[in-house]
Design an enzyme around this catalytic site. Structure first.
Site, PDB file in Angstrom:
ATOM      1  N   GLU A   1      36.699  41.952  41.737  1.00  0.00           N
ATOM      2  CA  GLU A   1      37.866  42.191  40.637  1.00  0.00           C
ATOM      3  C   GLU A   1      38.538  41.059  40.369  1.00  0.00           C
ATOM      4  OE1 GLU A   1      40.235  45.192  42.920  1.00  0.00           O
ATOM      5  OE2 GLU A   1      38.237  46.413  42.844  1.00  0.00           O
TER       6      GLU A   1
ATOM      7  N   LYS B   1      41.619  38.821  40.188  1.00  0.00           N
ATOM      8  CA  LYS B   1      42.958  38.933  41.112  1.00  0.00           C
ATOM      9  C   LYS B   1      44.056  38.543  40.304  1.00  0.00           C
ATOM     10  CE  LYS B   1      44.989  36.820  45.292  1.00  0.00           C
ATOM     11  NZ  LYS B   1      46.486  36.645  44.775  1.00  0.00           N
TER      12      LYS B   1
ATOM     13  N   ARG C   1      52.518  43.672  43.826  1.00  0.00           N
ATOM     14  CA  ARG C   1      51.783  44.962  44.225  1.00  0.00           C
ATOM     15  C   ARG C   1      52.794  45.957  43.981  1.00  0.00           C
ATOM     16  NH1 ARG C   1      47.895  44.188  48.584  1.00  0.00           N
ATOM     17  NH2 ARG C   1      46.894  46.172  48.840  1.00  0.00           N
TER      18      ARG C   1
ATOM     19  N   ARG D   1      54.939  45.438  47.965  1.00  0.00           N
ATOM     20  CA  ARG D   1      54.200  44.947  49.011  1.00  0.00           C
ATOM     21  C   ARG D   1      55.058  44.932  50.278  1.00  0.00           C
ATOM     22  NH1 ARG D   1      50.303  39.726  49.073  1.00  0.00           N
ATOM     23  NH2 ARG D   1      50.547  38.930  51.116  1.00  0.00           N
TER      24      ARG D   1
ATOM     25  N   GLU E   1      48.397  46.431  40.946  1.00  0.00           N
ATOM     26  CA  GLU E   1      49.022  44.997  40.763  1.00  0.00           C
ATOM     27  C   GLU E   1      49.760  44.934  39.407  1.00  0.00           C
ATOM     28  OE1 GLU E   1      49.038  42.688  42.969  1.00  0.00           O
ATOM     29  OE2 GLU E   1      49.549  40.703  42.171  1.00  0.00           O
TER      30      GLU E   1
ATOM     31  N   PHE F   1      43.926  49.407  41.461  1.00  0.00           N
ATOM     32  CA  PHE F   1      42.743  48.979  42.256  1.00  0.00           C
ATOM     33  C   PHE F   1      42.231  49.674  43.116  1.00  0.00           C
ATOM     34  CE2 PHE F   1      46.061  45.784  43.285  1.00  0.00           C
ATOM     35  CZ  PHE F   1      45.969  46.005  44.739  1.00  0.00           C
TER      36      PHE F   1
ATOM     37  N   ARG G   1      44.708  41.298  58.044  1.00  0.00           N
ATOM     38  CA  ARG G   1      43.548  40.673  57.384  1.00  0.00           C
ATOM     39  C   ARG G   1      42.535  40.824  57.859  1.00  0.00           C
ATOM     40  NH1 ARG G   1      46.531  37.611  53.303  1.00  0.00           N
ATOM     41  NH2 ARG G   1      48.675  37.220  53.806  1.00  0.00           N
TER      42      ARG G   1
ATOM     43  N   LYS H   1      40.007  36.781  49.148  1.00  0.00           N
ATOM     44  CA  LYS H   1      40.228  36.165  47.586  1.00  0.00           C
ATOM     45  C   LYS H   1      39.861  34.737  47.589  1.00  0.00           C
ATOM     46  CE  LYS H   1      44.486  35.118  50.125  1.00  0.00           C
ATOM     47  NZ  LYS H   1      46.037  35.384  50.430  1.00  0.00           N
TER      48      LYS H   1
HETATM   49  P1  AMP Z   1      47.667  36.697  48.355  1.00  0.00           P
HETATM   50  O1  AMP Z   1      49.002  37.123  47.934  1.00  0.00           O
HETATM   51  O2  AMP Z   1      47.319  35.388  47.989  1.00  0.00           O
HETATM   52  O3  AMP Z   1      47.458  37.066  49.733  1.00  0.00           O
HETATM   53  O4  AMP Z   1      46.890  37.844  47.604  1.00  0.00           O
HETATM   54  C1  AMP Z   1      46.901  39.173  47.926  1.00  0.00           C
HETATM   55  C2  AMP Z   1      47.394  39.793  46.848  1.00  0.00           C
HETATM   56  O5  AMP Z   1      46.846  39.747  45.696  1.00  0.00           O
HETATM   57  C3  AMP Z   1      47.694  41.414  46.783  1.00  0.00           C
HETATM   58  O6  AMP Z   1      48.749  41.504  47.686  1.00  0.00           O
HETATM   59  C4  AMP Z   1      47.961  41.851  45.609  1.00  0.00           C
HETATM   60  O7  AMP Z   1      49.389  41.801  45.175  1.00  0.00           O
HETATM   61  C5  AMP Z   1      47.307  40.884  44.731  1.00  0.00           C
HETATM   62  N1  AMP Z   1      46.195  41.190  43.764  1.00  0.00           N
HETATM   63  C6  AMP Z   1      45.868  41.068  42.627  1.00  0.00           C
HETATM   64  N2  AMP Z   1      44.664  41.503  42.058  1.00  0.00           N
HETATM   65  C7  AMP Z   1      44.364  42.452  43.061  1.00  0.00           C
HETATM   66  C8  AMP Z   1      43.151  43.084  43.266  1.00  0.00           C
HETATM   67  N3  AMP Z   1      42.075  43.257  42.341  1.00  0.00           N
HETATM   68  N4  AMP Z   1      42.990  43.791  44.427  1.00  0.00           N
HETATM   69  C9  AMP Z   1      43.687  43.544  45.454  1.00  0.00           C
HETATM   70  N5  AMP Z   1      44.827  42.723  45.408  1.00  0.00           N
HETATM   71  C10 AMP Z   1      45.082  42.267  44.183  1.00  0.00           C
END
Ligand code: AMP
Length: 553
Positions: free
Chosen positions: A246, A248, A253, A268, A298, A338, A414, A420
Site C-alpha cells: 500500500e 504510505k 492516523r 494515533r 490515513e 486501509f 510492532r 514500512k
Molecule cells: P511510522 O509513523 O513511520 O511508524 O509509520 C506508521 C504510520 O504510517 C501509521 O501510523 C499511519 O499513520 C501511516 N500510514 C500511512 N499509510 C499507511 C497505510 N497504507 N497503512 C498503514 N499505515 C499507514
C-alpha cells in the site's frame, strides 16, 4: 484508600529499578485495594489521572506549580526556585517546604486517593478566565493538608512526572500476577478498553473469562497496529508468503467510529479529533455503509488538484480548536481507508488482512478525491512491487507499506506484520552515458539508461548502474529526444552518448560492485527529475558516492 498508604508503595517503587520487583509491588498494591478503588489505584500506580482513552490534560506548568508551592507553605518564590535548582525535582521541593513550613495548617486531615483524583481531575475541567486562580486553589487545598512525602507525590502527579518507573508493561504484568490471569489476556482486553483500571477490575471480578469476553465498543478508541521499518523493499517483500502493498501516505492516523449517525475520529494517540474535521464526519456518514463500524485510515492534506501534501500542512488542522470552518477551506483533506476493526457487531481484528481488506472494500462507497480506499495491490512479483514503490516515491509519498496478507490486526506493538519501506538515501546528480532502445511498447524510446559519476581527477565519467524506472512516458520521450542528439556510437540497440544530460536519481542503497568502473552500483535507481540547470562538470563525484556508501554502512 488513604493517600499516605499509596505513598508508601510509591516510595518502595522509587527505591528499585528492577522490573520484577516493581511488578510485585504493584501487584501487592492492587490486591490490597477494594474493587471500588481499583480503577483509580491502577492509574495512580502509573502516576496517571486519566486512562489513555480519555483525552484530557491537567494543564499545570512548572511556573504555576512553583507559585502554588510557595503559597501553600509560605515560602518566597525565589526560595522555591532556588530549592528546585538544587533538587531538580519539584516534588522534592514541595516535600522540603512542607517539612519546613512557616504556616501551621489548621486544616490537617487525612487525604484519600479519591480526593487527590477529584481535585486533579477538576483541573482539566477548569478553563477560561480566572481558571489559573481556581487551579491554584485545587492543588493548594491538597498541599496544605499533605504530609511531606504526600506533597512530593501530589506535585509529581500534578505535573505528570512521577519518577517511579512504572509503565504500562509493569501494570499489565502486575494485574496478571495479582489476579492470577495471563498477561496476554490482560493486554488483549486493554487494546479494546485502553484503560488498565477497568481491565484490573474485570480481572479481579471476572477472571480470565471476563477478560476474554471484553467487547469492542464503538465510540471508544482502540489501540492501533504499528509497522516495523524495513531496510529494503526486497527484504520486506521476502518476509511474507502473501503480500499486500500500500502507498504510505504522510498524514495522520484517523480511526473512524460510526455508530448510526454519530461519528467519532481518533488520532494515533487516541485523542478525539472529531470537532477538528467536520467534513470527515460528513463523508464518513455518507460513505460508510454499515450502521456501526470502526475503520483505520490515513488522513492527508491535499492541494487544489487533490494531490497529497506533506504533513506540516495538516498539523494546523489537528491542533486548532477554533476557526475550523476557515481552516477546512484552506487545508482540504482526503481520507484514505486501509483497515477495518469492527462491522455491525463483528470483530474483524482476529481475521486476516485479506478478509479485512475485502470487507473494507465492500463497506465503503468512495467519494472521489475525498473518501477512498488507499492504493493497495496484492502481488508476488518483486518487479511489480518495485514499480509500485517507485510510483509512490514519484508521487512524493513517503514510501510504501508491505503487509502480511495472512496476519491478524495486532494492535499496540510492532509485531512485524506490517513493514514500512521508505527512501532515506540522499539523491545523486548523475550523468547519462549510455542507453538501450526499448522493445515492444518502449521501442520508440531509449529506455534503459546507464548512469555515471564524475571523476574530477581524470574528467572521466564512471558507470554506476542502469536506470529503467521512475520516468513517465513524457519523460522517456524527452530523454530520447535529448539523447538522440548526443549519440556518438550505436551498436544494435545500444547507444553510447556524450556525457551531457544530468538527472537527479533516487535509489535504495549503494552497493560495492566490480561490474562497474566506479566500483559501486545503485540498487533500484529511479529518476527524480531532470537537472537541466547542471552541467556534467557539476554532477556528483566518485568521492561523494564513496562517502555516501561509507555513511550508509
Ligand atoms: P511510522 O509513523 O513511520 O511508524 O509509520 C506508521 C504510520 O504510517 C501509521 O501510523 C499511519 O499513520 C501511516 N500510514 C500511512 N499509510 C499507511 C497505510 N497504507 N497503512 C498503514 N499505515 C499507514
Amino acid at each position: 484508600m488513604k493517600y499516605s498508604d499509596l505513598c508508601k508503595y510509591y516510595e518502595r517503587l522509587e527505591e528499585t529499578t528492577k522490573n520484577l520487583e516493581m511488578r510485585d509491588i504493584v501487584a501487592e498494591l492492587l490486591q490490597n485495594v477494594s474493587s471500588d478503588d481499583l480503577d483509580i489505584i491502577t492509574l495512580a500506580a502509573m502516576g496517571r489521572i486519566y486512562p489513555s482513552s480519555v483525552d484530557k490534560d491537567i494543564g499545570i506548568a512548572g511556573k504555576l506549580i512553583q507559585r502554588i508551592i510557595s503559597k501553600a507553605y509560605g515560602a518566597t518564590q525565589n526560595e522555591v526556585v532556588e530549592k528546585f535548582k538544587e533538587t531538580g525535582d519539584l516534588g522534592k521541593t514541595a516535600e522540603y517546604f512542607c517539612k519546613n513550613k512557616r504556616q501551621r495548617s489548621l486544616m490537617k486531615k487525612d487525604i484519600t486517593v479519591e480526593k487527590v483524583f477529584r481535585n486533579l481531575r477538576m483541573l482539566s475541567e477548569t478553563v477560561g478566565s480566572g481558571s489559573e486562580g481556581r487551579k491554584e486553589s485545587l492543588v493548594k487545598e491538597l498541599l496544605v493538608s499533605a504530609e511531606p512525602v504526600e506533597a512530593r507525590y501530589i506535585v509529581r502527579t500534578t505535573i505528570q512526572e512521577m519518577r517511579i518507573g512504572v509503565g504500562e508493561g509493569t501494570v499489565r504484568d502486575a494485574i496478571a500476577k495479582a489476579f492470577d490471569v495471563s498477561s496476554e489476556n490482560v493486554e488483549e482486553a486493554y487494546f479494546k478498553l485502553i484503560d488498565y483500571g477497568e481491565v484490573a477490575r474485570i480481572a479481579k471480578e471476572e477472571g480470565e473469562e471476563g477478560l476474554k469476553s471484553v467487547e469492542i465498543k464503538v465510540g471508544r478508541p482502540l489501540m492501533v497496529m504499528l509497522a516495523e521499518r524495513s531496510e529494503s523493499l526486497e527484504k520486506a517483500f521476502e518476509e511474507y508468503e502473501n503480500v499486500a502493498l500500500e502507498i504510505k501516505l504522510d498524514g495522520f492516523r484517523g480511526q473512524i467510529h460510526k455508530d448510526g449517525d454519530k461519528i467519532t475520529l481518533f488520532s494515533r494517540r487516541l485523542e478525539d479529533k472529531t470537532e477538528q474535521f467536520p467534513e470527515v464526519v460528513e463523508w464518513a456518514r455518507e460513505c460508510l455503509k454499515p450502521d456501526r463500524c470502526i475503520i483505520d485510515s490515513e488522513i492527508v492534506a491535499v492541494d487544489g488538484n487533490g494531490e497529497p501534501l506533506v504533513f506540516q500542512n495538516l498539523s494546523k488542522r489537528i491542533q486548532r480548536k477554533y476557526d475550523i470552518d476557515r481552516l477546512k477551506e484552506e487545508i482540504p483533506v482526503q481520507v484514505n481507508c486501509f483497515d477495518l476493526f469492527f462491522v455491525d457487531g463483528e470483530n474483524y481484528m482476529n481475521r486476516d488482512l485479506r478478509t479485512r481488506w475485502k470487507k473494507l472494500s465492500e463497506i465503503i462507497v468512495e467519494k472521489e478525491g475525498k473518501f477512498r480506499l488507499v492504493e493497495h495491490i496484492e502481488t508476488d512479483s518483486m518487479e511489480e512491487a518495485n514499480r509500485f514503490y517507485q510510483k509512490s516515491l514519484r508521487e512524493n509519498q513517503e514510501g510504501i507499506m508491505v503487509k502480511n496478507l495472512d496476519a491478524v490486526y495486532q494492535p499496540g506493538k510492532r509485531v512485524g506484520y506490517w513493514q514500512k519501506v521508505k527512501e532515506t538515501m540522499e539523491p545523486l546528480d548523475l550523468v547519462i552515458v549510455e542507453g538501450i532502445w526499448g522493445e515492444g511498447k518502449r521501442s520508440n524510446w531509449i529506455s534503459s539508461l546507464m548512469l555515471a559519476v564524475r571523476d574530477p581527477k581524470t574528467g572521466e565519467f564512471l558507470k554506476t548502474g542502469k536506470m529503467a524506472t521512475g520516468m513517465t512516458e513524457e519523460e522517456f520521450a524527452e530523454i530520447t529526444e535529448k539523447l538522440e542528439d548526443l549519440i556518438i556510437k550505436e551498436d544494435g540497440r545500444s547507444v553510447k552518448v556524450k556525457p551531457k544530460l544530468v538527472v537527479e536519481v533516487g535509489y535504495e542503497e549503494i552497493q560495492k560492485s566490480p561490474k562497474y568502473k566506479s566500483g559501486y552500483a545503485l540498487r533500484f535507481p529511479r529518476m527524480i527529475r531532470f537537472r537541466y540547470n547542471k552541467s556534467p562538470e557539476e554532477a556528483d563525484t566518485i568521492e561523494r558516492l564513496k562517502s555516501l556508501y561509507n555513511k550508509q554502512n
